[in-house]
Design a protein around this motif. Structure first.
Motif, PDB file in Angstrom:
ATOM      1  N   LYS A 204       0.832  -1.211   0.000  1.00 47.66           N
ATOM      2  CA  LYS A 204       0.000   0.000   0.000  1.00 47.66           C
ATOM      3  C   LYS A 204       0.862   1.255   0.000  1.00 47.66           C
ATOM      4  O   LYS A 204       0.595   2.224  -0.720  1.00 47.66           O
ATOM      5  CB  LYS A 204      -0.913   0.012   1.240  1.00 47.66           C
ATOM      6  CG  LYS A 204      -2.095  -0.949   1.177  1.00 47.66           C
ATOM      7  CD  LYS A 204      -3.282  -0.300   0.481  1.00 47.66           C
ATOM      8  CE  LYS A 204      -4.496  -1.222   0.549  1.00 47.66           C
ATOM      9  NZ  LYS A 204      -5.534  -0.832  -0.419  1.00 47.66           N
ATOM     10  N   ALA A 205       1.870   1.248   0.835  1.00 47.80           N
ATOM     11  CA  ALA A 205       2.752   2.407   0.937  1.00 47.80           C
ATOM     12  C   ALA A 205       3.404   2.709  -0.404  1.00 47.80           C
ATOM     13  O   ALA A 205       3.392   3.849  -0.872  1.00 47.80           O
ATOM     14  CB  ALA A 205       3.816   2.162   2.001  1.00 47.80           C
ATOM     15  N   VAL A 206       3.925   1.653  -1.011  1.00 48.20           N
ATOM     16  CA  VAL A 206       4.577   1.827  -2.306  1.00 48.20           C
ATOM     17  C   VAL A 206       3.579   2.358  -3.323  1.00 48.20           C
ATOM     18  O   VAL A 206       3.846   3.327  -4.048  1.00 48.20           O
ATOM     19  CB  VAL A 206       5.162   0.488  -2.807  1.00 48.20           C
ATOM     20  CG1 VAL A 206       5.543   0.594  -4.270  1.00 48.20           C
ATOM     21  CG2 VAL A 206       6.362   0.084  -1.966  1.00 48.20           C
ATOM     22  N   GLU A 207       2.424   1.736  -3.341  1.00 46.50           N
ATOM     23  CA  GLU A 207       1.378   2.140  -4.289  1.00 46.50           C
ATOM     24  C   GLU A 207       1.061   3.630  -4.152  1.00 46.50           C
ATOM     25  O   GLU A 207       0.998   4.359  -5.141  1.00 46.50           O
ATOM     26  CB  GLU A 207       0.122   1.305  -4.020  1.00 46.50           C
ATOM     27  CG  GLU A 207      -0.948   1.443  -5.082  1.00 46.50           C
ATOM     28  CD  GLU A 207      -2.248   0.747  -4.636  1.00 46.50           C
ATOM     29  OE1 GLU A 207      -2.145  -0.375  -4.085  1.00 46.50           O
ATOM     30  OE2 GLU A 207      -3.326   1.340  -4.815  1.00 46.50           O
ATOM     31  N   GLU A 208       0.937   4.054  -2.902  1.00 45.21           N
ATOM     32  CA  GLU A 208       0.582   5.448  -2.660  1.00 45.21           C
ATOM     33  C   GLU A 208       1.713   6.393  -3.061  1.00 45.21           C
ATOM     34  O   GLU A 208       1.469   7.466  -3.619  1.00 45.21           O
ATOM     35  CB  GLU A 208       0.236   5.620  -1.171  1.00 45.21           C
ATOM     36  CG  GLU A 208      -0.384   6.942  -0.807  1.00 45.21           C
ATOM     37  CD  GLU A 208      -1.732   7.200  -1.473  1.00 45.21           C
ATOM     38  OE1 GLU A 208      -2.437   6.215  -1.781  1.00 45.21           O
ATOM     39  OE2 GLU A 208      -2.065   8.379  -1.689  1.00 45.21           O
ATOM     40  N   LEU A 209       2.947   5.962  -2.774  1.00 50.37           N
ATOM     41  CA  LEU A 209       4.098   6.794  -3.138  1.00 50.37           C
ATOM     42  C   LEU A 209       4.163   6.984  -4.650  1.00 50.37           C
ATOM     43  O   LEU A 209       4.307   8.097  -5.157  1.00 50.37           O
ATOM     44  CB  LEU A 209       5.398   6.154  -2.637  1.00 50.37           C
ATOM     45  CG  LEU A 209       6.684   6.905  -3.000  1.00 50.37           C
ATOM     46  CD1 LEU A 209       6.758   8.241  -2.291  1.00 50.37           C
ATOM     47  CD2 LEU A 209       7.924   6.072  -2.689  1.00 50.37           C
ATOM     48  N   ILE A 210       4.051   5.869  -5.356  1.00 50.80           N
ATOM     49  CA  ILE A 210       4.102   5.917  -6.809  1.00 50.80           C
ATOM     50  C   ILE A 210       2.982   6.812  -7.348  1.00 50.80           C
ATOM     51  O   ILE A 210       3.203   7.652  -8.221  1.00 50.80           O
ATOM     52  CB  ILE A 210       3.937   4.498  -7.409  1.00 50.80           C
ATOM     53  CG1 ILE A 210       4.997   3.556  -6.846  1.00 50.80           C
ATOM     54  CG2 ILE A 210       3.971   4.548  -8.933  1.00 50.80           C
ATOM     55  CD1 ILE A 210       6.298   3.564  -7.531  1.00 50.80           C
ATOM     56  N   SER A 211       1.809   6.626  -6.810  1.00 52.08           N
ATOM     57  CA  SER A 211       0.681   7.407  -7.316  1.00 52.08           C
ATOM     58  C   SER A 211       0.893   8.894  -7.009  1.00 52.08           C
ATOM     59  O   SER A 211       0.541   9.764  -7.801  1.00 52.08           O
ATOM     60  CB  SER A 211      -0.624   6.880  -6.709  1.00 52.08           C
ATOM     61  OG  SER A 211      -1.314   7.873  -6.019  1.00 52.08           O
ATOM     62  N   HIS A 212       1.488   9.159  -5.859  1.00 48.79           N
ATOM     63  CA  HIS A 212       1.840  10.540  -5.486  1.00 48.79           C
ATOM     64  C   HIS A 212       2.730  11.166  -6.553  1.00 48.79           C
ATOM     65  O   HIS A 212       2.503  12.285  -7.000  1.00 48.79           O
ATOM     66  CB  HIS A 212       2.548  10.513  -4.125  1.00 48.79           C
ATOM     67  CG  HIS A 212       3.075  11.833  -3.656  1.00 48.79           C
ATOM     68  ND1 HIS A 212       2.274  12.928  -3.447  1.00 48.79           N
ATOM     69  CD2 HIS A 212       4.332  12.239  -3.335  1.00 48.79           C
ATOM     70  CE1 HIS A 212       3.020  13.945  -3.024  1.00 48.79           C
ATOM     71  NE2 HIS A 212       4.271  13.553  -2.954  1.00 48.79           N
ATOM     72  N   TYR A 213       3.743  10.404  -6.944  1.00 48.53           N
ATOM     73  CA  TYR A 213       4.656  10.907  -7.969  1.00 48.53           C
ATOM     74  C   TYR A 213       3.985  10.992  -9.330  1.00 48.53           C
ATOM     75  O   TYR A 213       4.168  11.936 -10.086  1.00 48.53           O
ATOM     76  CB  TYR A 213       5.897  10.014  -8.065  1.00 48.53           C
ATOM     77  CG  TYR A 213       6.910  10.262  -6.971  1.00 48.53           C
ATOM     78  CD1 TYR A 213       7.185  11.544  -6.529  1.00 48.53           C
ATOM     79  CD2 TYR A 213       7.604   9.211  -6.386  1.00 48.53           C
ATOM     80  CE1 TYR A 213       8.112  11.773  -5.529  1.00 48.53           C
ATOM     81  CE2 TYR A 213       8.541   9.435  -5.389  1.00 48.53           C
ATOM     82  CZ  TYR A 213       8.785  10.720  -4.958  1.00 48.53           C
ATOM     83  OH  TYR A 213       9.705  10.948  -3.977  1.00 48.53           O
ATOM     84  N   THR A 214       3.248   9.960  -9.657  1.00 54.51           N
ATOM     85  CA  THR A 214       2.648   9.907 -10.990  1.00 54.51           C
ATOM     86  C   THR A 214       1.652  11.034 -11.209  1.00 54.51           C
ATOM     87  O   THR A 214       1.640  11.660 -12.264  1.00 54.51           O
ATOM     88  CB  THR A 214       1.963   8.549 -11.199  1.00 54.51           C
ATOM     89  OG1 THR A 214       2.847   7.517 -10.765  1.00 54.51           O
ATOM     90  CG2 THR A 214       1.616   8.350 -12.655  1.00 54.51           C
TER      91      THR A 214
END
Lengths: 230, 230
Positions: A204-214
């Motif tokens: 989840k954390a990774v997913e959110e980080l990536i989406s934050h950047y994207t």
DNA sequence: AAAACTTAAAATATCGATATTTTTATAATT
DNA sequence: AATTATAAAAATATCGATATTTTAAGTTTT
């Protein structure tokens, strides 16, 4: 700044001062991408000799902010919409790995540092009073938060790379001259990331980080494509 | 060499020639880790002025082969058993991602280049006739093969990073003064990697690549730990 | 004897001048 | 008109000399 040695501009070599000044000029967009960096010109403007300038430029090469072409001098390295896409993609790949490794280390002290960095970021306003210029303090706290996320990944090599790439990203943000992410609630995104991290929910954390950047990336990309690159 | 501009040493600036020469000296271990790089000394040995030397050293900073300490000069960057472990780990992380992305691109032309690179590598002997000194041609073909694996990952940034890290690795190999991987059948490992790649078996390919690196790494690590680092 | 000055030597950093190379502008040739 | 050749200008790269800083060694003080 990756090569930072001393806090202020006191008591350091001219080369170092020159490095720092040109660094900031490029990041902030005062020196436009692709522009030729003529030694004589810089020398006059910065009030030093040619040697410190050349050496500073050579050092800036490491940060991929300056291109050196043998016997043909230096220029501010180019930026492009494609370049940005690639940068963003690469950052996602690397930061995903770094975050996963950091979380794998499960360090209590790290979690505390994270909470602190998050708190400090939250206290700052993204824009200055005039609501137009980005707040440099926020910028630095934002970087601090994100770098803390990666800080215990176990590879100083990877950390340094992410640091560099982060700064390159800032350059694009400034180039787009748009007060990055105006509509979205960036703060909420940071909250969510932190939450997942503290809950040890890696995916989840990774997913959110990536989406934050994207999300930021797509927004920026739109603006960038409208610009003419030299 | 990451910063390579021209093939041979002809027709390039003294700075460039100096860069290349020092680069090789460090990689090959002629200049030992931690050693102070005195401008005057180098200047005399290489037969140039101080400016080309300083500039070359500044450039070598990008490759993490030289450390620059403000007002205190340059030295060959340190190596250590821990440093090697970290390097190896980081390389595995990054190359895994790069290989996955490359394979995701499913490019026929890439597969052909790969077969070719593999063939060229296979034709070379790892050691020279004397069975003692490593064959430099093999070294270069080996790098070529591995870099080809990553070449269509879609990020020139990541490729360049892997390239640099590869060269840093060579440095460790040379430092250990051991004719790297004597017992294992490295050739077979390459065969297996290629096979998995051509079969589009991503996970297997990655697994084999990582194990290829790890095996060499553990072997090297053992030798490195016996060395005294300065 | 350890810490704090002092000073000489060594090394780094920097400057100003010059040699080389590339670029630009202009003229000559096909 | 386009290519090639030529010459002047501009810019890079390099050198040798000098200023500055750091290091090392010796000396004094606590």
């Amino acid at each position: 700044m990756p090569n930072e040695t001393t806090a202020s501009t006191e008591n350091t070599s001219l080369t170092n001062q020159t490095y720092q000044r040109i660094y900031t000029m490029i990041i902030q967009g005062d020196l436009k991408p692709g522009v030729k960096l003529k030694i004589e010109e810089l020398r006059k403007n910065l009030g030093t000799g040619a040697s410190p300038v050349r050496e500073a430029l050579s050092l800036l090469t490491s940060d991929h902010l300056v291109d050196r072409i043998d016997q043909r001098g230096f220029r501010v390295s180019h930026i492009s919409a494609d370049g940005f896409t690639e940068l963003l993609k690469t950052r996602c790949w690397l930061e995903e790995r770094a975050l996963r490794e950091s979380m794998g280390a499960k360090d209590v002290h790290w979690e505390e540092r994270l909470v602190l960095a998050h708190h400090r970021l939250k206290r700052e306003h993204r824009m200055l009073e005039d609501k137009k210029t980005p707040n440099p303090v926020w910028e630095s706290k934002h970087k601090e938060f994100h770098m803390t996320l990666l800080s215990v990944c176990g590879s100083s090599i990877l950390i340094k790379i992410c640091d560099q790439l982060y700064d390159q990203n800032i350059r694009y943000r400034n180039a787009a001259k748009t007060m990055a992410y105006p509509t979205r609630d960036v703060t909420a995104e940071h909250d969510t990331i932190l939450e997942h991290v503290l809950n040890h929910n890696v995916d989840k954390a990774v997913e959110e980080l990536i989406s934050h950047y994207t999300k930021t990336g797509e927004f920026l990309s739109m603006h960038l494509k409208q610009l003419v690159f030299s």
